[in-house]
Scaffold this motif. Structure first.
Motif, PDB file in Angstrom:
ATOM      1  N   LYS B   2       7.159 -29.778 -18.653  1.00 52.21           N
ATOM      2  CA  LYS B   2       5.831 -29.150 -18.686  1.00 52.21           C
ATOM      3  C   LYS B   2       5.692 -28.279 -19.927  1.00 52.21           C
ATOM      4  O   LYS B   2       4.672 -28.300 -20.615  1.00 52.21           O
ATOM      5  CB  LYS B   2       5.668 -28.313 -17.413  1.00 52.21           C
ATOM      6  CG  LYS B   2       4.320 -27.642 -17.310  1.00 52.21           C
ATOM      7  CD  LYS B   2       4.294 -26.691 -16.135  1.00 52.21           C
ATOM      8  CE  LYS B   2       3.066 -25.814 -16.167  1.00 52.21           C
ATOM      9  NZ  LYS B   2       3.165 -24.677 -15.250  1.00 52.21           N
ATOM     10  N   ARG B   3       6.781 -27.524 -20.217  1.00 56.43           N
ATOM     11  CA  ARG B   3       6.783 -26.642 -21.379  1.00 56.43           C
ATOM     12  C   ARG B   3       6.508 -27.427 -22.662  1.00 56.43           C
ATOM     13  O   ARG B   3       5.667 -27.048 -23.478  1.00 56.43           O
ATOM     14  CB  ARG B   3       8.149 -25.952 -21.445  1.00 56.43           C
ATOM     15  CG  ARG B   3       8.344 -25.015 -22.594  1.00 56.43           C
ATOM     16  CD  ARG B   3       9.628 -24.255 -22.375  1.00 56.43           C
ATOM     17  NE  ARG B   3       9.497 -23.317 -21.273  1.00 56.43           N
ATOM     18  CZ  ARG B   3       9.158 -22.034 -21.438  1.00 56.43           C
ATOM     19  NH1 ARG B   3       8.945 -21.582 -22.642  1.00 56.43           N
ATOM     20  NH2 ARG B   3       9.045 -21.236 -20.419  1.00 56.43           N
ATOM     21  N   VAL B   6       2.878 -28.622 -22.853  1.00 55.41           N
ATOM     22  CA  VAL B   6       1.931 -27.547 -23.149  1.00 55.41           C
ATOM     23  C   VAL B   6       2.021 -27.152 -24.619  1.00 55.41           C
ATOM     24  O   VAL B   6       0.998 -27.000 -25.304  1.00 55.41           O
ATOM     25  CB  VAL B   6       2.190 -26.338 -22.234  1.00 55.41           C
ATOM     26  CG1 VAL B   6       1.399 -25.140 -22.721  1.00 55.41           C
ATOM     27  CG2 VAL B   6       1.813 -26.668 -20.805  1.00 55.41           C
ATOM     28  N   ALA B  10      -0.876 -27.490 -27.355  1.00 55.89           N
ATOM     29  CA  ALA B  10      -1.388 -26.329 -28.086  1.00 55.89           C
ATOM     30  C   ALA B  10      -1.342 -26.588 -29.587  1.00 55.89           C
ATOM     31  O   ALA B  10      -2.290 -26.261 -30.307  1.00 55.89           O
ATOM     32  CB  ALA B  10      -0.571 -25.089 -27.722  1.00 55.89           C
ATOM     33  N   PHE B  13      -4.050 -28.928 -30.555  1.00 52.97           N
ATOM     34  CA  PHE B  13      -5.322 -28.215 -30.485  1.00 52.97           C
ATOM     35  C   PHE B  13      -5.544 -27.400 -31.753  1.00 52.97           C
ATOM     36  O   PHE B  13      -6.617 -27.442 -32.361  1.00 52.97           O
ATOM     37  CB  PHE B  13      -5.304 -27.326 -29.241  1.00 52.97           C
ATOM     38  CG  PHE B  13      -6.467 -26.405 -29.118  1.00 52.97           C
ATOM     39  CD1 PHE B  13      -7.671 -26.854 -28.621  1.00 52.97           C
ATOM     40  CD2 PHE B  13      -6.354 -25.068 -29.501  1.00 52.97           C
ATOM     41  CE1 PHE B  13      -8.742 -26.001 -28.502  1.00 52.97           C
ATOM     42  CE2 PHE B  13      -7.421 -24.212 -29.382  1.00 52.97           C
ATOM     43  CZ  PHE B  13      -8.619 -24.686 -28.885  1.00 52.97           C
ATOM     44  N   VAL B  14      -4.485 -26.669 -32.162  1.00 54.46           N
ATOM     45  CA  VAL B  14      -4.612 -25.830 -33.369  1.00 54.46           C
ATOM     46  C   VAL B  14      -4.907 -26.700 -34.581  1.00 54.46           C
ATOM     47  O   VAL B  14      -5.821 -26.401 -35.368  1.00 54.46           O
ATOM     48  CB  VAL B  14      -3.321 -25.007 -33.581  1.00 54.46           C
ATOM     49  CG1 VAL B  14      -3.322 -24.374 -34.958  1.00 54.46           C
ATOM     50  CG2 VAL B  14      -3.190 -23.947 -32.508  1.00 54.46           C
ATOM     51  N   LEU B  17      -8.479 -28.173 -34.451  1.00 55.10           N
ATOM     52  CA  LEU B  17      -9.535 -27.174 -34.616  1.00 55.10           C
ATOM     53  C   LEU B  17      -9.551 -26.623 -36.039  1.00 55.10           C
ATOM     54  O   LEU B  17     -10.625 -26.413 -36.619  1.00 55.10           O
ATOM     55  CB  LEU B  17      -9.348 -26.045 -33.604  1.00 55.10           C
ATOM     56  CG  LEU B  17     -10.628 -25.328 -33.221  1.00 55.10           C
ATOM     57  CD1 LEU B  17     -11.631 -26.304 -32.648  1.00 55.10           C
ATOM     58  CD2 LEU B  17     -10.346 -24.242 -32.203  1.00 55.10           C
ATOM     59  N   LEU B  18      -8.333 -26.425 -36.614  1.00 56.61           N
ATOM     60  CA  LEU B  18      -8.289 -25.940 -37.998  1.00 56.61           C
ATOM     61  C   LEU B  18      -8.912 -26.967 -38.924  1.00 56.61           C
ATOM     62  O   LEU B  18      -9.693 -26.626 -39.820  1.00 56.61           O
ATOM     63  CB  LEU B  18      -6.843 -25.651 -38.412  1.00 56.61           C
ATOM     64  CG  LEU B  18      -6.217 -24.378 -37.855  1.00 56.61           C
ATOM     65  CD1 LEU B  18      -4.817 -24.188 -38.406  1.00 56.61           C
ATOM     66  CD2 LEU B  18      -7.072 -23.175 -38.204  1.00 56.61           C
ATOM     67  N   MET B  21     -12.530 -26.770 -38.645  1.00 55.93           N
ATOM     68  CA  MET B  21     -13.108 -25.548 -39.208  1.00 55.93           C
ATOM     69  C   MET B  21     -13.206 -25.618 -40.725  1.00 55.93           C
ATOM     70  O   MET B  21     -14.178 -25.142 -41.312  1.00 55.93           O
ATOM     71  CB  MET B  21     -12.267 -24.342 -38.802  1.00 55.93           C
ATOM     72  CG  MET B  21     -12.925 -23.562 -37.713  1.00 55.93           C
ATOM     73  SD  MET B  21     -11.918 -22.278 -37.036  1.00 55.93           S
ATOM     74  CE  MET B  21     -10.712 -21.963 -38.240  1.00 55.93           C
ATOM     75  N   PHE B  22     -12.175 -26.248 -41.354  1.00 56.36           N
ATOM     76  CA  PHE B  22     -12.216 -26.289 -42.818  1.00 56.36           C
ATOM     77  C   PHE B  22     -13.260 -27.283 -43.315  1.00 56.36           C
ATOM     78  O   PHE B  22     -13.672 -27.230 -44.463  1.00 56.36           O
ATOM     79  CB  PHE B  22     -10.829 -26.620 -43.373  1.00 56.36           C
ATOM     80  CG  PHE B  22      -9.897 -25.444 -43.282  1.00 56.36           C
ATOM     81  CD1 PHE B  22     -10.144 -24.311 -44.036  1.00 56.36           C
ATOM     82  CD2 PHE B  22      -8.811 -25.450 -42.424  1.00 56.36           C
ATOM     83  CE1 PHE B  22      -9.312 -23.219 -43.945  1.00 56.36           C
ATOM     84  CE2 PHE B  22      -7.981 -24.358 -42.332  1.00 56.36           C
ATOM     85  CZ  PHE B  22      -8.227 -23.239 -43.083  1.00 56.36           C
ATOM     86  N   LEU B  24     -16.207 -27.570 -41.832  1.00 59.96           N
ATOM     87  CA  LEU B  24     -17.460 -27.190 -41.184  1.00 59.96           C
ATOM     88  C   LEU B  24     -18.586 -27.094 -42.205  1.00 59.96           C
ATOM     89  O   LEU B  24     -18.438 -26.484 -43.257  1.00 59.96           O
ATOM     90  CB  LEU B  24     -17.250 -25.839 -40.489  1.00 59.96           C
ATOM     91  CG  LEU B  24     -18.153 -25.541 -39.316  1.00 59.96           C
ATOM     92  CD1 LEU B  24     -18.002 -26.625 -38.257  1.00 59.96           C
ATOM     93  CD2 LEU B  24     -17.759 -24.207 -38.712  1.00 59.96           C
ATOM     94  N   ALA B  25     -19.735 -27.731 -41.870  1.00 58.73           N
ATOM     95  CA  ALA B  25     -20.906 -27.627 -42.735  1.00 58.73           C
ATOM     96  C   ALA B  25     -21.480 -26.220 -42.622  1.00 58.73           C
ATOM     97  O   ALA B  25     -21.245 -25.538 -41.629  1.00 58.73           O
ATOM     98  CB  ALA B  25     -21.937 -28.660 -42.305  1.00 58.73           C
ATOM     99  N   VAL B  66     -21.841  -7.664 -14.570  1.00 55.89           N
ATOM    100  CA  VAL B  66     -20.470  -8.141 -14.392  1.00 55.89           C
ATOM    101  C   VAL B  66     -19.515  -6.964 -14.191  1.00 55.89           C
ATOM    102  O   VAL B  66     -18.637  -6.988 -13.324  1.00 55.89           O
ATOM    103  CB  VAL B  66     -20.042  -8.993 -15.608  1.00 55.89           C
ATOM    104  CG1 VAL B  66     -18.554  -9.216 -15.623  1.00 55.89           C
ATOM    105  CG2 VAL B  66     -20.755 -10.320 -15.592  1.00 55.89           C
ATOM    106  N   ALA B  70     -17.161  -6.205 -11.013  1.00 57.23           N
ATOM    107  CA  ALA B  70     -15.718  -5.991 -11.063  1.00 57.23           C
ATOM    108  C   ALA B  70     -15.355  -4.707 -10.328  1.00 57.23           C
ATOM    109  O   ALA B  70     -14.390  -4.647  -9.560  1.00 57.23           O
ATOM    110  CB  ALA B  70     -15.248  -5.936 -12.514  1.00 57.23           C
ATOM    111  N   PRO B 218       3.778  -0.936  -8.754  1.00 57.91           N
ATOM    112  CA  PRO B 218       4.832  -1.708  -9.389  1.00 57.91           C
ATOM    113  C   PRO B 218       5.239  -1.129 -10.745  1.00 57.91           C
ATOM    114  O   PRO B 218       4.433  -0.503 -11.385  1.00 57.91           O
ATOM    115  CB  PRO B 218       4.201  -3.084  -9.593  1.00 57.91           C
ATOM    116  CG  PRO B 218       2.742  -2.881  -9.489  1.00 57.91           C
ATOM    117  CD  PRO B 218       2.513  -1.675  -8.656  1.00 57.91           C
TER     118      PRO B 218
END
Lengths: 100, 218
Positions: B2-3, B6, B10, B13-14, B17-18, B21-22, B24-25, B66, B70, B218
């Protein structure tokens, strides 16, 4: 790379770190912290990307300001629930029955 | 397993997305230009305050809702109270906190007032108020909340209620939270004052309520 894109890139990395933390960490207090790291990443992306043409944009800034306050409320709520769980069960982790 | 999944997810994803972003219009909508064009009609001179309290006032209305929610949920969780055991506090700290608290209240009022034309506003002012309360609590001059009194509950909900009343009033005249330009400044100051008091109380309450059972926490 401009400073604004640097902010946004750091934000993306923080967000990914936070997501990984929320998914992987069992201890609830650290999970709440990871959730906050995730939120900070999102805020950095919003503010960083919004000013990439050199002009600060007040709309995303106001949204991030709103988001910060909501994040504080969510964190306090999460901490209250964690404490309640600790009082009731003496544990700071969720049961892992449905996991793996 | 699982580790690994994940971490891989991640990293993907980075990278994705990067990359996005570079490439991006430039933004197709110039929001800051729209804000600057409408700033004179908003009743305040600072763009962020104008966006928060006027152009996107419903965001702020929902935000305080909100926060209140809370607070209510934390009140409802009902932590068992126990004896508040703490080491005794240094008298120097107490004296300093007594000096600092009135100054912090003054700073909060200044921030509230300054929000109309420079960085500041209800949230910053509320945060300073809450910090003053937390400081007083930490040096044992202010006890943690066991159960808020009716007056305190009114204070907690007051900002939201004032904002809601202003919203309802503007709804009758036209659209939700669309202030008439000639009264906008005063209405925003009224809403912000209510918000400051409520935000300060709620943020302080989040801390003071959670710390009331320090003895067995705690």
């Amino acid at each position: 790379m401009t400073g604004e894109l640097l902010f946004a890139s750091v934000g993306v990395i923080l967000f990914a770190l936070g997501v990984a933390g929320v998914l992987l960490i069992g201890h609830l207090l650290r999970r709440v912290l990871a959730f906050n790291v995730m939120g900070s990443g999102a805020f950095l992306v919003l503010v960083g990307l919004a000013q990439r043409n050199g002009i600060a944009d007040p709309v995303p800034q106001a949204m991030v300001l709103t988001g910060i306050v909501v994040a504080v409320a969510a964190t306090a709520l999460a901490l209250a629930l964690v404490r309640r769980l600790y009082v009731l069960t003496g544990k700071l982790e969720l049961s892992q029955d449905d996991d793996e | 397993m699982k580790r690994l999944l994940v971490v891989l997810g991640a990293v993907c994803f980075v990278v994705l997305l990067l990359g996005a972003m570079f490439d991006l219009a430039p933004a197709s909508v110039q929001l800051h230009a729209a804000v600057a064009a409408n700033l004179p009609a908003s009743g305040v001179e600072h763009p962020v305050t104008a966006v928060l309290l006027n152009f996107r006032g419903y965001d702020t209305l929902l935000e305080i809702a909100v926060l209140l929610l809370a607070m209510i949920v934390i009140l409802a969780t009902g932590i068992d109270t126990a004896a508040d055991v703490r080491p005794s506090v240094n008298p120097v700290l107490q004296a300093l906190a007594k000096l600092a608290a009135p100054l912090m209240i003054m700073v909060a009022v200044y921030l509230l007032w300054a929000g109309a034309f420079r960085p500041g506003g209800a949230f910053q002012a509320g945060a300073v108020l809450a910090a003053a309360a937390v400081l007083l609590h930490l040096v044992e001059l202010l006890p943690g909340w066991q159960s808020p009194s009716t007056r305190l509950r009114l204070g907690l909900a007051g900002g939201f209620l004032v904002f809601l009343a202003v919203g309802a009033g503007s709804l009758m005249r036209g659209a939700l939270l669309e202030y008439p330009p000639e009264h906008a400044g005063r209405l925003i100051l009224l809403v912000e004052s209510g918000l400051t008091v409520s935000l300060g109380l709620i943020l302080a309450g989040l801390f003071l309520l959670l710390s009331r059972d320090d003895g067995d926490g705690p």
